[in-house]
Design an enzyme around this catalytic site. Structure first.
Site, PDB file in Angstrom:
ATOM      1  CB  SER A 260       1.908   4.034   0.531  1.00 29.87           C
ATOM      2  OG  SER A 260       1.274   5.071   1.227  1.00 29.87           O
TER       3      SER A 260
ATOM      4  CG  HIS B 299      -2.332   6.043  -1.862  1.00 25.86           C
ATOM      5  ND1 HIS B 299      -1.202   6.674  -2.054  1.00 25.86           N
ATOM      6  CD2 HIS B 299      -2.015   5.036  -0.898  1.00 25.86           C
ATOM      7  CE1 HIS B 299      -0.505   6.162  -1.095  1.00 25.86           C
ATOM      8  NE2 HIS B 299      -0.864   5.366  -0.524  1.00 25.86           N
TER       9      HIS B 299
ATOM     10  CG  ASP C  56      -1.037   9.467  -4.065  1.00 28.39           C
ATOM     11  OD1 ASP C  56      -1.679   9.360  -2.858  1.00 28.39           O
ATOM     12  OD2 ASP C  56      -0.465   8.597  -4.174  1.00 28.39           O
TER      13      ASP C  56
END
Length: 525
Positions: free
Chosen positions: A234, A491, A463
């Site tokens: 991320s 994610h 995602d």
């Protein structure tokens, strides 16, 4: 994440959310082990990075330091790393970076540094979960190392508001419908920024991702590694890309999973794309829900189900849902939205979301509130980690933001048309940066990392927090970027039950040989 109110550029790593869900909700499914944890063959010595950029004389004392490791439970070792508060003045004040490692269990190659995202996520907490974060094959060959980036947790943490003040801030109406509601949200954003200045003025100019990347290079040297091996998820992909752009010759192997596109402006592009991502994730959740007997949507029609959720949010905006946690918070539209968003980060939390929505339709928002608490890292005693404050502090110096409230309002209206349930909520979340007391030091631009060896970028096609297009963009920007794709939901991809992804990542980490460009790993059913 761009917003300390819960969602944004980009999110926390899914493994942390799921781990917390297992404790908090008891109905989420556990992590599945990859089918094959065998280790690829040793890399040839010549493939290892040995072109380390020499530090300046003023930085030499930092690069030559040794970490004093001490035992800190369950086989882990903890220590501190000294770094300059201001890299432009390395002879000035110092701060300490908290570090943790789990030594390799087999024939050691070096260290692998981990970052879970955020910004604001604790790398120390993430490394504590190393046996879930990494395969046994990687744990055998590498010391698993986590650190709290500056401004976070155990590394000169930023502080802004008390627990009750954060409760109030997060509960502000995040989709204001009237001028009075806009004014109230702006007042809360301004109070947040002023609180950070009052409690953390010295730190605020020096918590950028570029500063954290420089710290990471000092850490690499202190670990004794000639080249950095790194897994960032991320926001951690942005940290890794910034590192590679600053220190391309110091890269050994970087895995950037759930990638951020560093060239996009946050308002409106990043926020709008993320809102659309959550809308896509909701559709995937609903399609799965309709196959379950416990699904609270009897019509099995996605449009009707989304309308019912929209009605729930409108009702919570007028009359908060019931709160059985024992605290005094009102489960209004913001807390309800945040709870839904939390569960959309990882498909393994979808069973919890089915339960939470079933209860919410009956007027009880308790499970949604507990989900929301996971994402903002609120503890049962009403205190918070500093993740929320660090998230905003780092984002506000990393990127330029509009300085006029009307720009946010117009962007929110546009985003609402594309993502009716999440657009305005996500867009308004960046508002504190309008009032930020220090100017941004970063810019939105492509990162090329010229001269770096192959860098593996991993993208999940559905995602919600970091849309797949961002992974495509980052892999294309990096001069040596290689895209690995996953036909999946949720994610990030590594260690989320795709043996194809896990094998490709492990082979790259150990041998420095990436998969063929544009490899697509199939959906796991």
């Amino acid at each position: 994440m761009t917003r300390c109110r819960g969602v944004g550029r980009p999110g926390r790593a899914a493994v942390l959310v799921v781990a917390a869900l297992l404790v908090a909700a008891c109905s989420a499914q556990g992590d599945a082990d990859p089918s094959d944890d065998s280790s690829p063959a040793d890399p040839p010595a010549a493939t290892r990075s040995d072109a380390t950029k020499a530090p300046s004389a003023a930085l030499a004392p930092f690069y030559t330091q040794k970490i004093n490791w001490t035992s800190c439970r369950e086989g882990f070792q903890c220590g501190k790393l000294d770094v300059p508060l201001d890299y432009a003045n390395p002879g000035g004040e110092r701060i300490q970076i908290g570090v943790i490692r789990l030594p390799a269990t087999g024939e050691r190659i070096g260290s692998i540094v981990l970052n879970p995202g955020g910004p604001g996520g604790s790398g120390i907490e993430y490394a504590r979960a190393a046996k879930s974060v990494l395969t046994p094959g990687i744990l055998s060959r590498f010391d698993a190392v986590g650190f709290d980036p500056r401004g976070v947790g155990q590394s000169a943490p930023v502080h802004c508001l008390s627990g009750p003040q954060l409760d109030q801030f997060i509960g502000l109406d995040g989709t204001p419908d009237t001028p009075a509601e806009v004014d109230a949200l702006a007042a809360g954003a301004k109070e947040f920024a002023q609180g950070c200045q009052a409690k953390s003025a010295k730190l605020l100019p020096h918590v950028s991702t570029a500063d954290a990347a420089r710290d990471m290079d000092v850490l690499r040297a202190a670990l004794g590694d000639t080249g950095l091996t790194y897994l960032g998820k991320s926001y951690g992909t942005y940290l890794g890309a910034v590192y590679a752009d600053l220190f391309p010759k110091n890269v050994r192997a970087l895995v950037l999973d759930g990638a951020v596109d560093p060239a996009l402006p946050t308002v409106p592009d990043v926020n709008a794309a993320q809102a659309r991502g959550f809308q896509v994730a909701l559709r995937s959740f609903l399609a799965n829900c309709f196959t379950q007997t416990s699904c609270p949507f009897p019509s099995k029609n996605a449009d009707e189900a989304q309308s019912r959720i929209a009605d729930l949010l409108k009702k919570a905006d007028q009359t908060p849902l019931r709160n059985s946690t024992g605290d005094t918070r009102k489960i209004d539209e913001s807390w309800t939205t945040l709870g839904i968003v939390t569960a959309l980060y990882d498909k393994r939390s979808w069973p919890v979301l089915r339960v939470a929505l079933s209860q919410a339709f009956q007027g009880d928002g308790t499970t949604l509130l507990r989900l929301a608490d996971i994402l903002v890292d609120r503890h049962q005693d009403g205190t918070y980690s500093n993740q929320t404050e660090a998230n905003m502090a780092i984002n506000c110096v990393d990127h330029p933001y509009p300085k006029t409230t009307s720009v946010y309002e117009q962007a929110a209206q546009a985003a609402q048309k594309e993502s009716p349930l999440f657009g305005a909520y996500v867009m308004w979340g960046s508002l504190p940066c309008e009032y930020w007391p220090v100017p941004p030091t970063g810019t939105d631009k492509p990162l090329k990392a010229l001269g770096a060896p192959p860098i593996l970028v991993v993208g999940t096609q559905r995602d919600p927090a970091t849309p797949y297009q961002w992974a495509q963009a980052l892999a294309g920007q990096l001069s040596s970027g290689v895209l690995l794709s996953y036909d999946g939901d949720g994610h990030t991809a590594y260690r989320t039950n795709s043996s194809c992804i896990d094998k490709a990542v492990d082979t790259y980490l150990i041998t420095q040989t990436p998969p063929k460009p544009n490899t697509l790993c199939p959906k796991v059913t």
